[in-house]
Design a protein around this motif. Structure first.
Motif, mmCIF file in Angstrom:
data_model
loop_
_atom_site.group_PDB
_atom_site.id
_atom_site.type_symbol
_atom_site.label_atom_id
_atom_site.label_comp_id
_atom_site.label_asym_id
_atom_site.label_seq_id
_atom_site.Cartn_x
_atom_site.Cartn_y
_atom_site.Cartn_z
ATOM 1 N N ALA A 16 1.098 -1.154 -0.076
ATOM 2 C CA ALA A 16 -0.005 -0.019 -0.032
ATOM 3 C C ALA A 16 0.867 1.301 -0.230
ATOM 4 C CB ALA A 16 -0.963 0.013 1.084
ATOM 5 N N VAL A 17 1.884 1.345 0.855
ATOM 6 C CA VAL A 17 3.074 2.315 0.608
ATOM 7 C C VAL A 17 3.641 2.527 -0.610
ATOM 8 C CG1 VAL A 17 5.315 3.206 1.630
ATOM 9 C CG2 VAL A 17 3.524 2.211 3.218
ATOM 10 N N VAL A 55 10.864 -1.087 7.963
ATOM 11 C CA VAL A 55 9.740 -0.228 7.929
ATOM 12 C C VAL A 55 10.069 0.776 8.784
ATOM 13 C CG1 VAL A 55 8.103 -2.099 7.188
ATOM 14 C CG2 VAL A 55 8.465 -1.440 9.755
ATOM 15 N N VAL A 56 9.314 2.360 8.432
ATOM 16 C CA VAL A 56 9.263 3.130 9.460
ATOM 17 C C VAL A 56 7.869 3.110 10.029
ATOM 18 C CG1 VAL A 56 9.274 5.685 9.599
ATOM 19 C CG2 VAL A 56 11.160 4.535 8.237
ATOM 20 N N GLY A 61 1.593 3.301 12.909
ATOM 21 C CA GLY A 61 1.392 3.028 11.274
ATOM 22 C C GLY A 61 2.662 2.851 10.416
ATOM 23 N N VAL A 62 2.681 2.124 9.468
ATOM 24 C CA VAL A 62 3.887 1.872 8.673
ATOM 25 C C VAL A 62 3.684 2.857 7.629
ATOM 26 C CG1 VAL A 62 4.937 0.459 6.935
ATOM 27 C CG2 VAL A 62 4.282 -0.393 9.062
ATOM 28 N N VAL A 63 4.573 3.934 7.563
ATOM 29 C CA VAL A 63 4.566 5.097 6.642
ATOM 30 C C VAL A 63 5.643 5.107 5.544
ATOM 31 C CG1 VAL A 63 3.700 6.698 8.113
ATOM 32 C CG2 VAL A 63 6.307 6.536 7.967
ATOM 33 N N ALA A 64 6.705 3.893 5.563
ATOM 34 C CA ALA A 64 7.674 3.809 4.460
ATOM 35 C C ALA A 64 8.440 2.625 4.870
ATOM 36 C CB ALA A 64 8.793 4.858 4.892
ATOM 37 N N TYR A 65 9.163 2.161 3.651
ATOM 38 C CA TYR A 65 9.882 0.829 3.735
ATOM 39 C C TYR A 65 10.995 0.652 2.993
ATOM 40 C CZ TYR A 65 8.356 -1.411 -0.473
ATOM 41 O OH TYR A 65 7.908 -1.789 -2.046
#
Length: 169
Positions: A16-17, A55-56, A61-65
């Motif tokens: 999704a990111v 991941v960040v 919530g995950v906002v980046a990878y």
């Protein structure tokens, strides 16, 4: 901001990111990149099981990878994606610094990546982070293989380069 290894149940969130991070490519005429599907769950899980899918997490919530793999003595960043809602806050820079620490700890000599030259958040951004463009003669066999695969995927429709950042302890 917290950087950590992705968990198996978060892999769809990475997709999704990636989809969200692709949307800005529409504004620069790269609709095919915006519409490109993210890596399959099995591919992401391979990076995760190898300990190289980070991941960040912000506000639960995950906002980046970022996913990476060793290529010819360097850590090759296969993909780094930041959700547009988290852009321009140092999230990508933090992920790359994390990958650099991993590379140092594992005796690798550089970070490498491939990227588009004419997209402001691609090659110009990485140059600001200390990456330099590699000439054709500087490409290692593994990077040549990466570039050949990208060509097969049609990514060479737009100017693209390999970049390298040497590491220091």
């Amino acid at each position: 901001m917290r950087i950590r290894l992705a968990t198996p149940d978060e892999l769809p969130l990475l997709q999704a990111v990636e989809r969200a991070a692709g949307e800005p490519f529409r504004a620069v005429g790269m609709v095919e990149i915006a519409d490109d599907e993210p890596p399959e769950l099995g591919v992401l899980d391979t990076f995760r099981r190898a300990g190289r899918a980070w991941v960040v997490e912000e506000n639960a919530g995950v906002v980046a990878y970022l996913v990476a793999e060793p290529v010819d003595g360097s850590l090759h960043i296969e993909q780094v994606s930041v959700h547009p809602d988290a852009a321009r806050r140092g999230v990508g820079r933090a992920l790359i610094a994390y990958a650099q620490e991993y590379a140092n700890e594992h005796g690798l000599d550089a970070l490498t990546l491939t990227t588009f030259t004419e997209v402001p958040w691609n090659a110009p951004y990485y140059e600001r982070l200390g990456f330099t463009v590699l000439g054709e003669a500087e490409l290692t066999p593994g990077l040549r293989k990466v570039r050949a695969h990208e060509g097969e995927l049609g990514l060479d429709r737009w100017p693209r380069v390999c970049m390298r950042k040497p590491l220091t302890d």
